[in-house]
Design an enzyme around this catalytic site. Structure first.
Site, PDB file in Angstrom:
ATOM      1  N   LYS A   1       0.810  -1.227   0.000  1.00  0.00           N
ATOM      2  CA  LYS A   1       0.000   0.000   0.000  1.00  0.00           C
ATOM      3  C   LYS A   1       0.839   1.271   0.000  1.00  0.00           C
ATOM      4  O   LYS A   1       0.390   2.299  -0.483  1.00  0.00           O
ATOM      5  CB  LYS A   1      -0.930   0.011   1.216  1.00  0.00           C
ATOM      6  CG  LYS A   1      -2.086  -0.967   1.100  1.00  0.00           C
ATOM      7  CD  LYS A   1      -3.044  -0.799   2.257  1.00  0.00           C
ATOM      8  CE  LYS A   1      -4.182  -1.774   2.141  1.00  0.00           C
ATOM      9  NZ  LYS A   1      -5.244  -1.532   3.111  1.00  0.00           N
TER      10      LYS A   1
ATOM     11  N   ASP B   1     -10.123   3.013   2.507  1.00  0.00           N
ATOM     12  CA  ASP B   1     -10.213   2.309   3.797  1.00  0.00           C
ATOM     13  C   ASP B   1     -10.875   3.175   4.876  1.00  0.00           C
ATOM     14  O   ASP B   1     -11.708   2.692   5.650  1.00  0.00           O
ATOM     15  CB  ASP B   1      -8.817   1.892   4.284  1.00  0.00           C
ATOM     16  CG  ASP B   1      -8.251   0.726   3.495  1.00  0.00           C
ATOM     17  OD1 ASP B   1      -9.039  -0.052   2.922  1.00  0.00           O
ATOM     18  OD2 ASP B   1      -7.010   0.585   3.459  1.00  0.00           O
TER      19      ASP B   1
END
Ligand code: ATR
Length: 299
Positions: free
Chosen positions: A70, A106
């Site tokens: 990420k 997220d």
């Protein structure tokens, strides 16, 4: 069936084979009768650039990014949305005219799941366990939504680093951490409204473990959110229910971050219910087979 008109989305991570995302997204595509396919792009450390080149070459419409890439994908993006820049992690890539645009869904996925479960974070106080990648999105989301946050982590230095990072973003609510000189017994637990487990403790196959010691009774007014979704019923959630607190499992965040990414790639709204049913089906099937393996955080 994949044919030359199929629009492709991939999941970049290592390992990725146990991810629920292909089942979740492919079910949502099928429900909308879309000729799209979500597949796995296993990418060992060091191979991120090669995978991103592959995406462009084969005309992918987008991707999700999961552990451990990420942060590693960031320098390779042509553009970074604020959501990803502030959190310092990309979990969703949209490819437009050959340009890679990095987003993070997220934090918004977590807020959507929390609100769906009936908890409005504005004006509340949260105790967040953990200071890794998952905690980062949660802390950012809560502080941005007006919920003050206290971070408690095994490695105190990481909690302090995360708090400092988030404090610099000028969000609505303060973020602090529990220093090394303080233990759970020094905290006034009833001051908090929300406990979030953003550690990996309790995840299959260590499903008997809980990040919360039994010796500290949870106040019954707490809402307890466990980011772990494998198993769906964690020991932490059982502890919360036993204390009369509200218990919420982590599948909601997985689904909502996925639904937000789906909308960015396709311009269409995914069915939350279809996505949830697909995830639950896979988890139940795996439980029956005694196979589950790694929980690739989100995505
Ligand atoms: P992720 O990106 O999924 O959050 P991570 O960055 O490896 O993964 O972070 C895992 C989190 O779980 C960390 O907060 C970690 O604590 P440390 O920072 O002290 O490593 C926490 N964690 C993992 N195993 C733990 C354990 N047995 N007890 C307490 N905390 C644990």
């Amino acid at each position: 069936m994949i044919n030359r008109d199929t629009q492709l989305i991939g999941l970049i991570g290592w390992p990725v084979e146990h991810s629920l995302s292909p089942a979740m997204h492919n079910a949502a595509f099928a429900a909308l009768e879309m000729n799209w396919h979500y597949g796995l792009l296993p990418t060992p450390p060091g191979a991120v650039q090669a995978t991103l080149s592959r995406l462009k070459k084969h005309g992918y419409r987008g991707a999700n990014v999961t552990v451990p890439h990420k942060q590693a994908v960031i320098p390779h993006m042509d553009e970074i949305a604020d959501s990803a820049r502030v959190i310092g992690a990309v979990n969703t890539i949209v490819i437009q005219e050959g340009r890679l645009i990095g987003y993070n869904t997220d934090a918004d996925g977590f807020l959507a799941a929390l609100r769906e479960a009936g908890f409005e974070p504005a004006g509340r106080r949260a105790l967040v366990l953990g200071a890794g990648g998952a905690a980062r999105a949660v802390v950012y989301a809560l502080a941005g939504a007006g919920c003050s946050v206290t971070i408690y982590n095994r490695t105190v230095q990481r909690a302090a680093q995360l708090a400092h990072h988030v404090q610099k973003q000028g969000l609505r609510s303060p973020v602090t951490w529990v220093p090394i000189t303080t233990t759970l017994s020094d905290l006034e637990l009833s001051d908090f409204d929300l406990l979030v487990n953003a550690t990996s403790v309790g995840m299959w196959p260590q499903s008997d473990a809980s990040p919360w010691p039994d010796s500290f009774p949870m106040p019954s007014h707490w809402t307890v959110y466990d980011l772990v979704y494998n198993p769906m019923e964690t020991r932490l959630l059982a502890q919360a229910r036993a204390a009369g607190a509200r218990a919420i499992g982590g599948l909601g965040m997985l689904i909502h971050q996925g639904a937000l990414a789906f909308e960015m790639w396709t311009g269409m709204m995914a069915s939350i219910e279809v996505m949830r049913a697909a995830c639950e089906r896979v988890l139940v099937e795996r439980m029956g087979q005694g196979v589950t393996g790694h929980q690739p955080d989100l995505g």
